[in-house]
Design an enzyme around this catalytic site. Structure first.
Site, mmCIF file in Angstrom:
data_model
loop_
_atom_site.group_PDB
_atom_site.id
_atom_site.type_symbol
_atom_site.label_atom_id
_atom_site.label_comp_id
_atom_site.label_asym_id
_atom_site.label_seq_id
_atom_site.Cartn_x
_atom_site.Cartn_y
_atom_site.Cartn_z
ATOM 1 N N GLY A 1 -8.382 3.636 7.890
ATOM 2 C CA GLY A 1 -8.194 5.083 8.026
ATOM 3 C C GLY A 1 -6.727 5.490 8.054
ATOM 4 N N GLY B 1 -2.367 4.141 8.088
ATOM 5 C CA GLY B 1 -1.323 3.129 8.051
ATOM 6 C C GLY B 1 -0.663 3.038 9.424
ATOM 7 N N GLY B 2 0.119 2.014 9.628
ATOM 8 C CA GLY B 2 0.936 1.910 10.827
ATOM 9 C C GLY B 2 0.229 1.489 12.099
ATOM 10 C CG HIS C 1 -9.195 -0.762 0.482
ATOM 11 N ND1 HIS C 1 -8.462 -0.869 1.651
ATOM 12 C CD2 HIS C 1 -10.491 -0.902 0.859
ATOM 13 C CE1 HIS C 1 -9.288 -1.060 2.666
ATOM 14 N NE2 HIS C 1 -10.516 -1.065 2.220
ATOM 15 C CG ASP D 1 -5.612 -3.327 3.971
ATOM 16 O OD1 ASP D 1 -4.534 -2.928 4.416
ATOM 17 O OD2 ASP D 1 -6.370 -2.623 3.263
ATOM 18 N N GLY D 2 -3.784 -4.452 6.938
ATOM 19 C CA GLY D 2 -3.566 -3.669 8.154
ATOM 20 C C GLY D 2 -2.662 -4.375 9.148
ATOM 21 C CG MET E 1 -10.806 -3.522 6.621
ATOM 22 S SD MET E 1 -9.454 -2.956 5.568
ATOM 23 C CE MET E 1 -8.389 -2.073 6.712
ATOM 24 C CG ASP F 1 -5.070 1.790 1.406
ATOM 25 O OD1 ASP F 1 -5.972 0.942 1.388
ATOM 26 O OD2 ASP F 1 -3.898 1.533 1.737
ATOM 27 C CB SER G 1 -0.859 0.027 1.265
ATOM 28 O OG SER G 1 -1.286 1.355 1.517
ATOM 29 C CG MET H 1 -8.423 6.476 3.126
ATOM 30 S SD MET H 1 -7.285 6.672 4.496
ATOM 31 C CE MET H 1 -6.585 5.023 4.567
ATOM 32 C CG HIS I 1 -3.904 -2.246 -1.110
ATOM 33 N ND1 HIS I 1 -4.972 -3.123 -1.238
ATOM 34 C CD2 HIS I 1 -4.233 -1.397 -0.110
ATOM 35 C CE1 HIS I 1 -5.901 -2.806 -0.351
ATOM 36 N NE2 HIS I 1 -5.483 -1.760 0.349
ATOM 37 N N GLY J 1 1.768 -1.904 4.140
ATOM 38 C CA GLY J 1 2.034 -0.473 4.000
ATOM 39 C C GLY J 1 3.333 -0.108 4.672
ATOM 40 C CB SER J 2 4.021 1.189 8.078
ATOM 41 O OG SER J 2 3.222 0.240 8.724
ATOM 42 C CG MET K 1 -11.200 2.285 3.136
ATOM 43 S SD MET K 1 -9.563 2.403 3.887
ATOM 44 C CE MET K 1 -8.570 2.520 2.415
HETATM 45 C C1 DX5 Z 1 -5.907 1.127 6.268
HETATM 46 C C2 DX5 Z 1 -5.514 0.785 4.830
HETATM 47 C C3 DX5 Z 1 -4.334 -0.121 4.746
HETATM 48 C C4 DX5 Z 1 -3.135 0.408 5.455
HETATM 49 C C5 DX5 Z 1 -2.011 -0.573 5.457
HETATM 50 O O1 DX5 Z 1 -7.001 1.937 6.248
HETATM 51 O O2 DX5 Z 1 -6.580 0.150 4.167
HETATM 52 O O3 DX5 Z 1 -4.074 -0.536 3.417
HETATM 53 O O4 DX5 Z 1 -2.723 1.638 4.984
HETATM 54 O O5 DX5 Z 1 -0.951 0.006 6.150
HETATM 55 P P1 DX5 Z 1 -0.148 -0.781 7.268
HETATM 56 O O6 DX5 Z 1 0.439 -1.989 6.582
HETATM 57 O O7 DX5 Z 1 0.860 0.203 7.717
HETATM 58 O O8 DX5 Z 1 -1.123 -1.177 8.353
HETATM 59 ZN ZN ZN Z 2 -6.243 -0.907 2.147
#
Ligand code: DX5
Ligand code: ZN
Length: 229
Positions: free
Chosen positions: A150, A152-153, A74, A184-185, A145, A43, A16, A45, A41, A206-207, A76
């Site tokens: 909302g 990352g991290g 994705h 995811d997450g 999820m 995201d 992501s 928002m 991926h 992501g992170s 959101m």
């Molecule tokens: C959360 C996102 C994820 C997220 C993943 O709302 O859908 O894709 O950014 O990031 P990490 O891997 O840092 O949890």
């Molecule tokens: Zn996502």
């Protein structure tokens, strides 16, 4: 070019870009591509469905120009049906909507499929799997999820593996083996093993991939190593 997510070999790694350096996004996408990731991926928002605001179709069009990897979008966002055409136009290969984001998820999925784009349905941590049971025949992917969407991290929610196992049995019992399970997450070198053992196919990272700690290639190799793939 076949960018179908159903054809991606699993286990698959889907970085992501949420924690990437947006000032040099093209380079960051290329680093992930060179590290051998399977898809990207994205995201999206809206500040309503989730508290944060990220990016929309314009940024996705720019990413489409930068890579041939499948784009896993994705959403959101509230009222996803209003924006599906814009994301198809931007170059999405798969569009995932949240079951909680519209009273008519079936209609939104139909709208995605009518455009010959793959469709996914996402489930928040507090939403039971029964909410998506009736949609499984119509989607190519279920996104579970493992954090509240909302940001990352965040930390992986420990109840997630049990939910993945339940989803895996639901898919296997109904012989829907082409439906992928994406998690995811909070995926890192430890949680990726647990999620994989529970039956997930695609891992959003992501992170754990985009950070100041190490190069993208080192992070991706470590995740692959943890998967034993
Ligand atoms: C959360 C996102 C994820 C997220 C993943 O709302 O859908 O894709 O950014 O990031 P990490 O891997 O840092 O949890
Ligand atoms: Zn996502």
């Amino acid at each position: 070019m076949n960018r179908s997510i159903s054809n991606v070999a699993t286990p698959a790694i889907a970085p992501s870009i949420l924690t990437a350096d947006f000032g040099r996004l093209r380079g960051q996408i290329h680093e992930a591509e060179a590290a051998g990731v399977d898809l990207i991926h994205l995201d999206v928002m809206d500040g309503h469905f989730v508290p944060n605001i990220s990016f929309g179709p314009l940024v996705i069009s720019a990413i489409r120009e930068a890579t041939t990897l499948p784009l896993d979008v994705h959403l959101m966002i509230e009222h996803p049906e209003r924006y599906i055409d814009a994301f198809v136009e931007a170059g999405a290969d798969l569009i995932t909507i949240h079951v909680e984001s519209t009273p008519h998820p079936h209609r939104a999925i139909q709208q995605i499929r009518e455009q010959n784009v793959e469709a996914g349905i996402a489930v928040n941590p507090a939403t039971p799997l029964s909410a998506v049971e009736e949609l499984l025949e119509n989607v190519q992917l279920v996104l579970l999820m493992s954090v509240n969407p909302g940001y990352g991290g965040q930390a992986f929610i420990p109840q997630t593996p049990e939910k993945i196992r339940k989803m895996r049995s639901m898919i296997d019992e109904r012989k829907l083996d082409r439906v992928r399970i994406e998690v995811d997450g909070g995926i890192n070198r430890e949680t990726i093993r647990t999620a994989s053992a529970a039956g997930a196919d695609i891992f959003v990272t992501g992170s754990s991939v985009y950070s100041d700690r190490e190069p993208v290639s080192t992070a991706v190799s470590a995740l692959r190593g943890a998967l034993g793939a």
